[in-house]
Design a protein around this motif. Structure first.
Motif, PDB file in Angstrom:
ATOM      1  N   PHE A  34      -0.884   1.531   3.197  1.00 44.31           N
ATOM      2  CA  PHE A  34      -0.205   1.260   4.456  1.00 44.31           C
ATOM      3  C   PHE A  34       1.188   0.689   4.218  1.00 44.31           C
ATOM      4  O   PHE A  34       2.111   0.918   4.991  1.00 44.31           O
ATOM      5  CB  PHE A  34      -1.021   0.296   5.321  1.00 44.31           C
ATOM      6  N   ALA A  35       1.343  -0.074   3.121  1.00 43.11           N
ATOM      7  CA  ALA A  35       2.640  -0.683   2.836  1.00 43.11           C
ATOM      8  C   ALA A  35       3.697   0.375   2.548  1.00 43.11           C
ATOM      9  O   ALA A  35       4.886   0.131   2.690  1.00 43.11           O
ATOM     10  CB  ALA A  35       2.525  -1.640   1.647  1.00 43.11           C
ATOM     11  N   GLN A  36       3.246   1.596   2.128  1.00 43.41           N
ATOM     12  CA  GLN A  36       4.181   2.661   1.838  1.00 43.41           C
ATOM     13  C   GLN A  36       4.726   3.296   3.119  1.00 43.41           C
ATOM     14  O   GLN A  36       5.729   3.969   3.096  1.00 43.41           O
ATOM     15  CB  GLN A  36       3.498   3.735   0.974  1.00 43.41           C
ATOM     16  N   GLU A  37       4.003   3.131   4.228  1.00 43.74           N
ATOM     17  CA  GLU A  37       4.460   3.703   5.481  1.00 43.74           C
ATOM     18  C   GLU A  37       5.590   2.843   6.045  1.00 43.74           C
ATOM     19  O   GLU A  37       5.560   1.632   5.984  1.00 43.74           O
ATOM     20  CB  GLU A  37       3.308   3.789   6.480  1.00 43.74           C
ATOM     21  N   SER A  38       6.570   3.503   6.619  1.00 45.83           N
ATOM     22  CA  SER A  38       7.750   2.804   7.107  1.00 45.83           C
ATOM     23  C   SER A  38       7.763   2.741   8.625  1.00 45.83           C
ATOM     24  O   SER A  38       7.303   3.670   9.300  1.00 45.83           O
ATOM     25  CB  SER A  38       9.007   3.529   6.610  1.00 45.83           C
ATOM     26  N   ASN A  39       8.296   1.669   9.152  1.00 52.00           N
ATOM     27  CA  ASN A  39       8.436   1.529  10.603  1.00 52.00           C
ATOM     28  C   ASN A  39       9.481   2.477  11.175  1.00 52.00           C
ATOM     29  O   ASN A  39       9.614   2.596  12.391  1.00 52.00           O
ATOM     30  CB  ASN A  39       8.815   0.089  10.960  1.00 52.00           C
ATOM     31  N   THR A  40      10.235   3.135  10.309  1.00 47.12           N
ATOM     32  CA  THR A  40      11.302   4.027  10.770  1.00 47.12           C
ATOM     33  C   THR A  40      10.798   5.422  11.123  1.00 47.12           C
ATOM     34  O   THR A  40      11.535   6.209  11.717  1.00 47.12           O
ATOM     35  CB  THR A  40      12.393   4.174   9.706  1.00 47.12           C
ATOM     36  N   ILE A 155      17.427  -1.572  10.084  1.00 47.35           N
ATOM     37  CA  ILE A 155      17.130  -0.331  10.803  1.00 47.35           C
ATOM     38  C   ILE A 155      16.205   0.578  10.000  1.00 47.35           C
ATOM     39  O   ILE A 155      15.290   1.203  10.548  1.00 47.35           O
ATOM     40  CB  ILE A 155      18.435   0.421  11.147  1.00 47.35           C
ATOM     41  N   LEU A 156      16.419   0.636   8.685  1.00 49.26           N
ATOM     42  CA  LEU A 156      15.652   1.543   7.837  1.00 49.26           C
ATOM     43  C   LEU A 156      14.475   0.879   7.137  1.00 49.26           C
ATOM     44  O   LEU A 156      13.885   1.454   6.218  1.00 49.26           O
ATOM     45  CB  LEU A 156      16.589   2.191   6.804  1.00 49.26           C
ATOM     46  N   ASP A 157      14.138  -0.333   7.583  1.00 52.15           N
ATOM     47  CA  ASP A 157      12.950  -1.018   7.055  1.00 52.15           C
ATOM     48  C   ASP A 157      13.026  -1.155   5.530  1.00 52.15           C
ATOM     49  O   ASP A 157      12.075  -0.838   4.810  1.00 52.15           O
ATOM     50  CB  ASP A 157      11.692  -0.240   7.471  1.00 52.15           C
ATOM     51  N   MET A 158      14.161  -1.649   5.041  1.00 54.14           N
ATOM     52  CA  MET A 158      14.370  -1.793   3.601  1.00 54.14           C
ATOM     53  C   MET A 158      14.498  -3.262   3.184  1.00 54.14           C
ATOM     54  O   MET A 158      15.198  -3.579   2.228  1.00 54.14           O
ATOM     55  CB  MET A 158      15.628  -1.030   3.172  1.00 54.14           C
ATOM     56  N   MET A 159      13.842  -4.154   3.905  1.00 51.33           N
ATOM     57  CA  MET A 159      13.967  -5.583   3.625  1.00 51.33           C
ATOM     58  C   MET A 159      12.977  -6.075   2.568  1.00 51.33           C
ATOM     59  O   MET A 159      13.249  -7.023   1.839  1.00 51.33           O
ATOM     60  CB  MET A 159      13.764  -6.378   4.916  1.00 51.33           C
ATOM     61  N   ASP A 160      11.810  -5.443   2.486  1.00 54.09           N
ATOM     62  CA  ASP A 160      10.736  -5.981   1.654  1.00 54.09           C
ATOM     63  C   ASP A 160      11.030  -5.937   0.160  1.00 54.09           C
ATOM     64  O   ASP A 160      10.824  -6.902  -0.549  1.00 54.09           O
ATOM     65  CB  ASP A 160       9.425  -5.224   1.933  1.00 54.09           C
ATOM     66  N   ARG A 161      11.478  -4.775  -0.328  1.00 50.98           N
ATOM     67  CA  ARG A 161      11.716  -4.620  -1.750  1.00 50.98           C
ATOM     68  C   ARG A 161      13.175  -4.280  -1.996  1.00 50.98           C
ATOM     69  O   ARG A 161      13.642  -3.226  -1.603  1.00 50.98           O
ATOM     70  CB  ARG A 161      10.822  -3.496  -2.296  1.00 50.98           C
ATOM     71  N   LYS A 162      13.884  -5.163  -2.649  1.00 55.98           N
ATOM     72  CA  LYS A 162      15.307  -4.955  -2.894  1.00 55.98           C
ATOM     73  C   LYS A 162      15.583  -4.349  -4.273  1.00 55.98           C
ATOM     74  O   LYS A 162      16.719  -4.045  -4.597  1.00 55.98           O
ATOM     75  CB  LYS A 162      16.056  -6.281  -2.759  1.00 55.98           C
ATOM     76  N   ASP A 163      14.529  -4.188  -5.079  1.00 54.08           N
ATOM     77  CA  ASP A 163      14.716  -3.703  -6.443  1.00 54.08           C
ATOM     78  C   ASP A 163      14.266  -2.262  -6.600  1.00 54.08           C
ATOM     79  O   ASP A 163      14.010  -1.799  -7.703  1.00 54.08           O
ATOM     80  CB  ASP A 163      13.938  -4.593  -7.420  1.00 54.08           C
ATOM     81  N   LEU A 177      10.775  11.871   9.247  1.00 52.45           N
ATOM     82  CA  LEU A 177       9.382  12.315   9.281  1.00 52.45           C
ATOM     83  C   LEU A 177       8.492  11.446   8.409  1.00 52.45           C
ATOM     84  O   LEU A 177       7.317  11.244   8.716  1.00 52.45           O
ATOM     85  CB  LEU A 177       9.285  13.772   8.811  1.00 52.45           C
ATOM     86  N   TRP A 178       9.054  10.949   7.326  1.00 51.47           N
ATOM     87  CA  TRP A 178       8.279  10.119   6.400  1.00 51.47           C
ATOM     88  C   TRP A 178       9.253   9.358   5.520  1.00 51.47           C
ATOM     89  O   TRP A 178      10.398   9.782   5.320  1.00 51.47           O
ATOM     90  CB  TRP A 178       7.359  10.985   5.535  1.00 51.47           C
ATOM     91  N   ALA A 179       8.832   8.215   5.021  1.00 48.33           N
ATOM     92  CA  ALA A 179       9.666   7.401   4.135  1.00 48.33           C
ATOM     93  C   ALA A 179       8.797   6.772   3.065  1.00 48.33           C
ATOM     94  O   ALA A 179       7.623   6.468   3.299  1.00 48.33           O
ATOM     95  CB  ALA A 179      10.385   6.319   4.937  1.00 48.33           C
ATOM     96  N   THR A 180       9.371   6.588   1.890  1.00 51.11           N
ATOM     97  CA  THR A 180       8.642   5.954   0.803  1.00 51.11           C
ATOM     98  C   THR A 180       9.626   5.185  -0.061  1.00 51.11           C
ATOM     99  O   THR A 180      10.843   5.263   0.125  1.00 51.11           O
ATOM    100  CB  THR A 180       7.874   6.992  -0.036  1.00 51.11           C
ATOM    101  N   ARG A 181       9.117   4.439  -1.018  1.00 53.80           N
ATOM    102  CA  ARG A 181       9.966   3.649  -1.904  1.00 53.80           C
ATOM    103  C   ARG A 181       9.266   3.485  -3.240  1.00 53.80           C
ATOM    104  O   ARG A 181       8.100   3.829  -3.395  1.00 53.80           O
ATOM    105  CB  ARG A 181      10.241   2.266  -1.305  1.00 53.80           C
ATOM    106  N   GLY A 182       9.986   2.940  -4.187  1.00 54.11           N
ATOM    107  CA  GLY A 182       9.369   2.597  -5.469  1.00 54.11           C
ATOM    108  C   GLY A 182       9.410   3.710  -6.496  1.00 54.11           C
ATOM    109  O   GLY A 182      10.264   4.592  -6.475  1.00 54.11           O
TER     110      GLY A 182
END
Length: 200
Positions: A34-40, A155-163, A177-182
């Protein structure tokens, strides 16, 4: 009532302990998914002015409308250092000419390096270094941005992980449509592709 967690766990019989451990592992996995899903997801990608290696202005999402787009954002050195691990898989899947039975994708792909505050002074140095060292096929896919970083982070829900870099798949109208990180994983590349396949 305060429960001593160590006494509580060790008082369980072996079967109950195993069940509890499996449940906790499942919950941890579920939360990570769930943490991989973005509010955007479902919103329009915000207006972003960037420039390419030739100093040409590029407007997102306007300049990518009409086709599906993959946008990767990195806004500090740690996240920028992790962009290369995405470049080869994304290039091979979405940019390179298809070989054999591989599906060819007609999509926009851009890796955007974001600079703010004191790091803005380093932008031209970074551009010059990339221009001299980067493979020619990747240059059209590389952009540089110096806007309001805090606004984009929110706006892009990029606050949690800055690295870590963030990646977004946009539809032809610029909707996320979808967003991910890491870390780049095959499952994430396939997920990006699945949204394009659905629209083809």
């Amino acid at each position: 009532m305060v429960i001593n967690s160590k006494i509580f766990i060790y008082s369980l019989d072996k079967t109950t302990y195993m069940k509890t451990s499996l449940l906790l592992a499942y919950l941890t996995f579920t939360l990570n998914v769930f943490a991989q899903e973005s509010n955007t997801i479902g919103s329009i990608f915000p207006d972003m002015e960037a420039e390419d290696l030739s100093d040409n202005t590029y407007m997102l999402p306007d300049d990518v409308k009409g086709k599906y787009s993959i946008i990767g954002l990195a806004y500090n050195k740690k996240s920028a250092d992790k962009i290369p691990e995405w470049i080869v898989p994304v290039y091979q899947k979405f940019i390179a000419e298809p070989q054999g039975l591989q599906i060819g994708y007609d999509v926009n792909v851009h890796f955007v390096y974001m600079f703010s505050g004191m790091t803005i002074a380093l932008k031209d140095v970074a551009k010059a270094k990339m221009a001299s060292e980067m493979d020619e096929v990747l240059k059209p896919h590389t952009l540089f941005e110096t806007g309001n970083l805090k606004s984009y982070q929110k706006i892009l829900d990029m606050m949690d992980r800055k690295d870590t870099p963030y990646f977004f798949i946009l539809d032809p109208e610029g909707k996320i449509l979808w967003a991910t990180r890491g870390t780049c994983k095959e499952s994430k590349i396939n997920k990006l592709a699945s949204y394009i396949d659905e629209g083809m």
